[in-house]
Design a protein around this motif. Structure first.
Motif, mmCIF file in Angstrom:
data_model
loop_
_atom_site.group_PDB
_atom_site.id
_atom_site.type_symbol
_atom_site.label_atom_id
_atom_site.label_comp_id
_atom_site.label_asym_id
_atom_site.label_seq_id
_atom_site.Cartn_x
_atom_site.Cartn_y
_atom_site.Cartn_z
ATOM 1 N N THR A 1 0.830 -1.215 0.000
ATOM 2 C CA THR A 1 0.000 0.000 0.000
ATOM 3 C C THR A 1 0.860 1.260 0.000
ATOM 4 O O THR A 1 0.558 2.221 -0.714
ATOM 5 C CB THR A 1 -0.935 0.028 1.226
ATOM 6 N N TYR A 2 1.952 1.243 0.758
ATOM 7 C CA TYR A 2 2.805 2.442 0.793
ATOM 8 C C TYR A 2 3.602 2.616 -0.498
ATOM 9 O O TYR A 2 3.966 3.739 -0.856
ATOM 10 C CB TYR A 2 3.722 2.403 2.009
ATOM 11 N N THR A 3 3.859 1.525 -1.200
ATOM 12 C CA THR A 3 4.478 1.639 -2.527
ATOM 13 C C THR A 3 3.523 2.327 -3.493
ATOM 14 O O THR A 3 3.924 3.208 -4.272
ATOM 15 C CB THR A 3 4.861 0.246 -3.069
ATOM 16 N N ARG A 4 2.240 1.949 -3.423
ATOM 17 C CA ARG A 4 1.226 2.609 -4.258
ATOM 18 C C ARG A 4 1.109 4.087 -3.905
ATOM 19 O O ARG A 4 0.960 4.937 -4.787
ATOM 20 C CB ARG A 4 -0.138 1.912 -4.065
ATOM 21 N N ILE A 5 1.164 4.384 -2.606
ATOM 22 C CA ILE A 5 1.098 5.779 -2.158
ATOM 23 C C ILE A 5 2.312 6.553 -2.663
ATOM 24 O O ILE A 5 2.189 7.703 -3.122
ATOM 25 C CB ILE A 5 1.020 5.855 -0.613
ATOM 26 N N LEU A 6 3.493 5.931 -2.592
ATOM 27 C CA LEU A 6 4.735 6.572 -3.044
ATOM 28 C C LEU A 6 4.673 6.884 -4.534
ATOM 29 O O LEU A 6 5.073 7.971 -4.976
ATOM 30 C CB LEU A 6 5.920 5.650 -2.741
ATOM 31 N N ILE A 7 4.147 5.929 -5.313
ATOM 32 C CA ILE A 7 4.014 6.146 -6.764
ATOM 33 C C ILE A 7 3.048 7.293 -7.047
ATOM 34 O O ILE A 7 3.324 8.174 -7.877
ATOM 35 C CB ILE A 7 3.539 4.855 -7.456
ATOM 36 N N ALA A 8 1.901 7.307 -6.344
ATOM 37 C CA ALA A 8 0.913 8.381 -6.531
ATOM 38 C C ALA A 8 1.482 9.730 -6.107
ATOM 39 O O ALA A 8 1.241 10.753 -6.772
ATOM 40 C CB ALA A 8 -0.345 8.065 -5.728
ATOM 41 N N SER A 9 2.251 9.745 -5.040
ATOM 42 C CA SER A 9 2.843 10.994 -4.547
ATOM 43 C C SER A 9 3.893 11.527 -5.517
ATOM 44 O O SER A 9 4.000 12.738 -5.737
ATOM 45 C CB SER A 9 3.487 10.772 -3.171
ATOM 46 N N TYR A 10 4.672 10.606 -6.095
ATOM 47 C CA TYR A 10 5.735 11.000 -7.032
ATOM 48 C C TYR A 10 5.153 11.694 -8.262
ATOM 49 O O TYR A 10 5.764 12.603 -8.824
ATOM 50 C CB TYR A 10 6.523 9.757 -7.447
ATOM 51 N N ARG A 11 3.947 11.273 -8.650
ATOM 52 C CA ARG A 11 3.310 11.842 -9.839
ATOM 53 C C ARG A 11 2.556 13.138 -9.538
ATOM 54 O O ARG A 11 2.055 13.792 -10.458
ATOM 55 C CB ARG A 11 2.337 10.828 -10.437
ATOM 56 N N SER A 12 2.458 13.505 -8.264
ATOM 57 C CA SER A 12 1.666 14.671 -7.866
ATOM 58 C C SER A 12 2.557 15.862 -7.518
ATOM 59 O O SER A 12 3.773 15.816 -7.699
ATOM 60 C CB SER A 12 0.771 14.311 -6.673
ATOM 61 N N SER A 13 1.911 16.895 -6.990
ATOM 62 C CA SER A 13 2.626 18.131 -6.666
ATOM 63 C C SER A 13 3.484 17.973 -5.414
ATOM 64 O O SER A 13 3.352 17.017 -4.654
ATOM 65 C CB SER A 13 1.619 19.251 -6.438
ATOM 66 N N LYS A 14 4.360 18.970 -5.193
ATOM 67 C CA LYS A 14 5.246 18.960 -4.028
ATOM 68 C C LYS A 14 4.437 19.041 -2.725
ATOM 69 O O LYS A 14 4.762 18.389 -1.732
ATOM 70 C CB LYS A 14 6.216 20.134 -4.121
#
Length: 307
Positions: free
Chosen positions: A213-226
């Motif tokens: 789940t945190y890998t999915r969160i990390l991927i989503a965060s990387y694609r989003s704003s700062k």
């Protein structure tokens, strides 16, 4: 001890020079237990009192902190009695009970961390569906399962251990844990297989789920704003720190202790004390400092007290 007592009592041999430093040990551990109760209870009370903290994430945090209090209460009273006693012994039945509660609380913590990881995943990756999925009834089901499933699994293990004949009555530790496995006359294949099943079910699978789940969160965060990445880090980092800390201690407790490696008694004692002191204090400090809303209420509380 005579043969009749040997059947009933187990000696806890993990203490180091307890007769020499008994009062120092008692004061230090009593202080630690007092701090654990006070700090965890304070944050739980803040979550209960303030309506803006009545969200799934904070409810799971409160459950996690209550878990720490229950875990500590299972260990500390007996430990404090041992420091002031001439012999550090425990009955066979009480040892089984203490060990089962010890691992039930550990299993519950992994389950609660899994629920928190799922909650963060929905909040960050599927915000539009969050309110629909994480309803009050769902949160209650997660909480019930977090304690019910480990309790049932440990209950079966205790039933298996209850009929095992013991040939050794000296346990290398200051409380009952997997070292109890080494007291058997003949190591049970059934207990070994069931123990492996439990290790996979209440530790490994939750850890894999959390990292997924945190890998999915990390991927989503990387694609989003700062700003989005910073917000995700603020809510997820405390959970990951607690998970890493808990996993380290459980790995030591289950693997190193059970293998009865030639680790000095002092090292065993230091690791055991870290497990029962450091971890229950680590959780509330991490959440109190890293979770913005909890930190805000804590600051207000201490400001009121100072005035």
């Amino acid at each position: 001890m005579d043969d009749n007592l040997n059947v009933t009592y187990i000696t806890l041999s993990g203490h180091v020079e307890v007769h020499k430093y008994r009062y120092l040990y008692f004061v230090i551990m009593f202080t630690a237990y007092f701090l654990i109760i006070c700090i965890n209870s304070t944050i739980v009370c803040l979550i209960v009192i303030h309506k803006n903290l009545h969200e799934p994430m904070y409810i799971f945090i409160a459950a996690l902190l209550i878990n720490s209090v229950l875990y500590s209460t299972n260990i500390y009273p007996k430990l404090l009695i041992d420091f002031l006693s001439e012999k550090q012994i425990i009955t066979h039945s009480l040892c089984l009970f203490q060990g089962s509660v010890h691992y039930t609380m550990a299993g519950s913590e992994f389950s609660l961390l899994s629920a928190m990881a799922y909650d963060r995943y929905l909040s960050i990756c599927k915000p539009l569906q969050y309110a629909t999925i994480m309803r009050k009834t769902v949160v209650i089901v997660f909480l019930v399962l977090a304690w019910f499933v480990p309790t049932c699994e440990l209950g079966v293990l205790v039933a298996l251990y209850a009929n095992i004949k013991l040939c050794s009555f000296t346990l290398k530790g200051i409380f009952c844990n997997t070292s109890f496995y080494n007291l058997q006359c003949v190591r049970s294949v059934t207990i070994s297989i069931y123990g492996l099943f439990m290790l996979l079910n209440i530790v490994l699978f939750p850890v894999l789920f959390i990292f997924f789940t945190y890998t999915r969160i990390l991927i989503a965060s990387y694609r989003s704003s700062k700003t989005f990445r910073r917000k995700a880090a603020q809510t997820c980092l405390p959970h990951l720190l607690v998970l890493i800390n808990l996993t380290f201690f459980i790995t030591y407790d289950v693997i190193v202790v059970r293998l009865e490696s030639d680790i000095p008694n002092t090292t065993h004692l230091i690791m055991a004390l870290q497990m029962i002191v450091y971890h229950p204090l680590f959780n509330p400090i991490i959440y109190g400092l890293k979770m913005k809303e909890i930190s805000k209420h804590l600051k207000r509380l201490f400001q009121v007290k100072s005035h």
